[in-house]
Design a protein around this motif. Sequence first.
Motif, mmCIF file in Angstrom:
data_model
loop_
_atom_site.group_PDB
_atom_site.id
_atom_site.type_symbol
_atom_site.label_atom_id
_atom_site.label_comp_id
_atom_site.label_asym_id
_atom_site.label_seq_id
_atom_site.Cartn_x
_atom_site.Cartn_y
_atom_site.Cartn_z
ATOM 1 N N LYS A 16 0.875 -1.094 -0.149
ATOM 2 C CA LYS A 16 -0.002 -0.105 -0.069
ATOM 3 C C LYS A 16 0.975 1.198 -0.059
ATOM 4 O O LYS A 16 2.005 1.375 0.705
ATOM 5 C CB LYS A 16 -0.788 0.144 1.301
ATOM 6 C CG LYS A 16 -2.079 -1.059 1.356
ATOM 7 C CD LYS A 16 -2.974 -0.998 2.474
ATOM 8 C CE LYS A 16 -3.816 -1.957 2.463
ATOM 9 N NZ LYS A 16 -4.766 -1.754 3.530
ATOM 10 N N ARG A 17 0.604 2.300 -0.725
ATOM 11 C CA ARG A 17 1.039 3.425 -0.939
ATOM 12 C C ARG A 17 -0.204 4.509 -0.193
ATOM 13 O O ARG A 17 -1.072 4.771 -1.225
ATOM 14 C CB ARG A 17 1.713 3.932 -2.205
ATOM 15 C CG ARG A 17 2.256 5.238 -1.969
ATOM 16 C CD ARG A 17 2.723 5.512 -3.678
ATOM 17 N NE ARG A 17 1.684 5.608 -4.672
ATOM 18 C CZ ARG A 17 1.743 5.417 -5.625
ATOM 19 N NH1 ARG A 17 2.729 4.938 -6.396
ATOM 20 N NH2 ARG A 17 0.494 5.510 -6.388
ATOM 21 N N ASN A 18 0.295 5.218 0.871
ATOM 22 C CA ASN A 18 -0.746 6.310 1.254
ATOM 23 C C ASN A 18 -2.184 5.650 1.394
ATOM 24 O O ASN A 18 -3.149 6.346 1.028
ATOM 25 C CB ASN A 18 -0.726 7.570 0.190
ATOM 26 C CG ASN A 18 0.556 8.165 0.177
ATOM 27 O OD1 ASN A 18 1.193 7.960 1.189
ATOM 28 N ND2 ASN A 18 0.857 8.969 -0.811
ATOM 29 N N GLY A 19 -2.117 4.249 1.801
ATOM 30 C CA GLY A 19 -3.441 3.774 2.147
ATOM 31 C C GLY A 19 -4.144 3.099 0.845
ATOM 32 O O GLY A 19 -4.886 2.230 1.193
ATOM 33 N N ASN A 42 7.967 15.002 -2.954
ATOM 34 C CA ASN A 42 6.783 14.328 -2.289
ATOM 35 C C ASN A 42 7.363 13.420 -1.224
ATOM 36 O O ASN A 42 8.353 12.774 -1.804
ATOM 37 C CB ASN A 42 5.774 13.717 -3.143
ATOM 38 C CG ASN A 42 5.140 15.157 -4.059
ATOM 39 O OD1 ASN A 42 5.034 16.218 -3.630
ATOM 40 N ND2 ASN A 42 4.800 14.624 -5.351
ATOM 41 N N THR A 43 6.465 13.379 -0.200
ATOM 42 C CA THR A 43 6.932 12.064 0.644
ATOM 43 C C THR A 43 5.413 10.994 0.674
ATOM 44 O O THR A 43 4.377 11.509 0.576
ATOM 45 C CB THR A 43 6.751 12.601 2.161
ATOM 46 O OG1 THR A 43 7.935 13.579 2.284
ATOM 47 C CG2 THR A 43 7.010 11.498 3.032
ATOM 48 N N TYR A 44 5.940 10.000 0.785
ATOM 49 C CA TYR A 44 5.113 8.602 0.363
ATOM 50 C C TYR A 44 5.199 7.874 1.603
ATOM 51 O O TYR A 44 6.210 7.565 1.924
ATOM 52 C CB TYR A 44 5.257 8.093 -0.988
ATOM 53 C CG TYR A 44 5.156 8.828 -1.890
ATOM 54 C CD1 TYR A 44 3.889 9.025 -2.542
ATOM 55 C CD2 TYR A 44 6.446 9.521 -2.515
ATOM 56 C CE1 TYR A 44 3.728 9.691 -3.957
ATOM 57 C CE2 TYR A 44 6.287 10.316 -3.643
ATOM 58 C CZ TYR A 44 5.078 10.413 -4.297
ATOM 59 O OH TYR A 44 5.036 11.222 -5.333
ATOM 60 N N GLN A 45 3.911 7.271 2.189
ATOM 61 C CA GLN A 45 3.882 6.020 3.204
ATOM 62 C C GLN A 45 3.579 4.915 2.684
ATOM 63 O O GLN A 45 2.571 4.673 1.886
ATOM 64 C CB GLN A 45 2.699 6.874 4.249
ATOM 65 C CG GLN A 45 2.956 5.720 5.590
ATOM 66 C CD GLN A 45 1.936 6.095 6.518
ATOM 67 O OE1 GLN A 45 0.674 5.950 6.368
ATOM 68 N NE2 GLN A 45 2.489 7.104 7.510
ATOM 69 N N TYR A 46 4.468 3.911 2.924
ATOM 70 C CA TYR A 46 4.319 2.565 2.579
ATOM 71 C C TYR A 46 3.828 1.683 3.742
ATOM 72 O O TYR A 46 4.559 1.667 4.800
ATOM 73 C CB TYR A 46 5.454 2.164 1.782
ATOM 74 C CG TYR A 46 5.899 2.755 0.318
ATOM 75 C CD1 TYR A 46 5.233 2.633 -0.746
ATOM 76 C CD2 TYR A 46 6.600 3.983 0.686
ATOM 77 C CE1 TYR A 46 5.464 3.077 -1.960
ATOM 78 C CE2 TYR A 46 6.799 4.751 -0.478
ATOM 79 C CZ TYR A 46 6.198 4.680 -1.873
ATOM 80 O OH TYR A 46 6.505 5.263 -3.099
ATOM 81 N N SER A 56 7.896 6.131 5.696
ATOM 82 C CA SER A 56 7.833 7.290 4.948
ATOM 83 C C SER A 56 9.028 7.575 4.145
ATOM 84 O O SER A 56 10.219 7.597 4.680
ATOM 85 C CB SER A 56 7.558 8.672 5.679
ATOM 86 O OG SER A 56 5.964 8.486 6.444
ATOM 87 N N GLU A 114 11.064 9.402 0.547
ATOM 88 C CA GLU A 114 10.970 10.555 -0.415
ATOM 89 C C GLU A 114 11.545 9.720 -1.639
ATOM 90 O O GLU A 114 12.833 9.152 -1.333
ATOM 91 C CB GLU A 114 11.405 12.073 0.153
ATOM 92 C CG GLU A 114 10.736 12.515 1.146
ATOM 93 C CD GLU A 114 11.230 13.817 1.645
ATOM 94 O OE1 GLU A 114 12.139 14.278 0.684
ATOM 95 O OE2 GLU A 114 10.734 14.391 2.501
#
Length: 657
Positions: free
Chosen positions: A337-340, A361-365, A383, A385
């Motif tokens: 998942k990326r950003n949910g 941009n910053t991405y949450q995985y 998180s 970048e």
Amino acid sequence: MKHKLLITFLLGFFSLFQREVSGQGTNARTDATQSFCGTTGGFNVIPAAGCAPLTVNVKNLVPRPESLTYAFRFDRSQNTPPNTSETTQDSTFTYQTPGTYTILQYGSANGTGFSQCKDVTVKETRGPRAEIIACTNGKVRLTIVSDDISKAYDAIEINWGDGAKETVNIKTTSTAYFDHTYAGARPAITLKGTYTDGQCATNTNVTTITANTPPPSLASIRIRSVELPADGNAKVIYEGMEGVETKLYIAKGNDDFIFTNQSGKTGGPQSASVPLLDPKLVYRFQLWSTDICGNIVKSPIVSSIAIKQGGLSLDEIIALEWENEPNTDRLMGYQLKRNGAVIFNTTDKRSYEDTDVKCGNTYQYEVVAIIENDVRSYSAPISLEPKTSAPGDITNATVTVKDENTIGTKVELSGEGLTSSYNLVVERALLGSGNYEVVSPANNQSLQWDDANVNTSQHSYCYRFQYENACKMKSPNFSTPVCSILLTTNSPDIVWNPDAPFISTIESYNLQQVDASGNVIDVILKGLSTSHTLDLASQSDFSYRVEAKSSDGNFTSLSNLLNFRSEAIILVPDAFTPNGDAYNERFEVKAYFIKTFSMSIFSRWGEVIFHSDNIAEGWDGNVKTGKASGGYYLYKIEATDASGQAVVRNGSFLLIR
């Protein structure tokens, strides 16, 4: 018939009663409409309370009644008369089961209907029901069924059969089961309900339990999900079983399992928290449940999952890797998942390169492991970048003159700092001026850009390039300038401007001969020369351009294209003298810019005395019979020019002897 008339009379009476009370306020009207029970009748019930089965007798107190009727199971809230099937004129009735019952009396006396209700309480006497689980070591667990029977009693006496007894208040106790251990063979167990006032003591039935039921399976006790958040406080959701002690164990990697101090005995979904874990590590979780017989049953193992940044290091690509320990249950796959939102599904891979990311941009995985039987394991989120590096200078470029108003530019990119979106800055200056200005549009993302605002037949132009990535980081310097080459003709020579197209050393000039389709059919190495003389005698249709390369091979400049297409030239002599003096001995035709050639010579009578398809082959003045006599002869030449057009020449010439 009288009974039906009585019902009709009572209904009328009931309606009149409603009207009479309607003016007494809302509460009075509501009470009247809620029940058919009245207050005008009169009877006694003997007994008014007792133990099931209970037989009651009713005694009428209304003088001279007519059609006296009773309903022994009347619903006190009912506002209509009972059905005739529910009524009787008997004064005796037996209640088989416990409960609170309403007896309705109705009839008429002196022309007036009457009705009245009284309650009867029948107490429970049936034996309580229970379930028992027996172990081979003599231990038993008795669970009293929580139903209307057990709830009716004030207490339940358990006689274990070996002299031990205990009394349980089922209404107040929170214990769901009762354990007992036998030293030898298990005798019959009996249960009996009691009341605090001692009622029904002789009527109460006893339940005897002799069956042996094995311990229940603990297969339903299993982990449903494991979540290891960034704070390291793992959350484990599992399915418990009522009365079965279940403990949560943990192991780091392949270490031995240790108790987490988390346990429970409750059924249904349960939650346990294990603090102070490292979300970057992988842990294994397992439930250890002890059945009533002391047997330890272990659930399938479910491991946590850890995600981290992968080793691949490229611009605007985030590489991810994850790991978890093998699970007892079959692993079905992973969701990344990326950003949910799920961006990748796989059954076996443990890595992924995310190219759909933008610089800045910053991405949450997070990764979810999907295990058989709908089990989930969730990683802690991370998180990241995309990598951002400064791009290097552009070191490969080509400038090509396309036509009189267009010069094409092309660059090749390499190294770090390259992003999916960018701005390629193109600057132009007249050759020799050094006054560069930006000619490319804003946010130019074309590595092949055409400058359509030039005059290539009059000037040469120089171009230089700079790369700016999506993070607004630019090449430290502009590239080495690359200049166009101006190719001109001064027949039979073609020349090009002597100014070098590069600041660096030129390796060489190459003159390319190009066919009608633009394919290079020949390359003439010219070294550092800036001119070339054409052989017009052997060429009729041709195109040329000049290519220059820098000494390092990184920069290329291509000149404009010169196209040549000459008209056919055929030179025919008007006389020749084949007299052996080695001068003008043959009748020879010169032809230029032709593709095919055919020549025939005729006598004055039209006879062909010579023919040749070879332009280099002339007539020596001889015929089959010897030397041709002097005089005039005729010729016909048929040829095709460079474009394929037919060319015909007819005439005469003089042979001089």
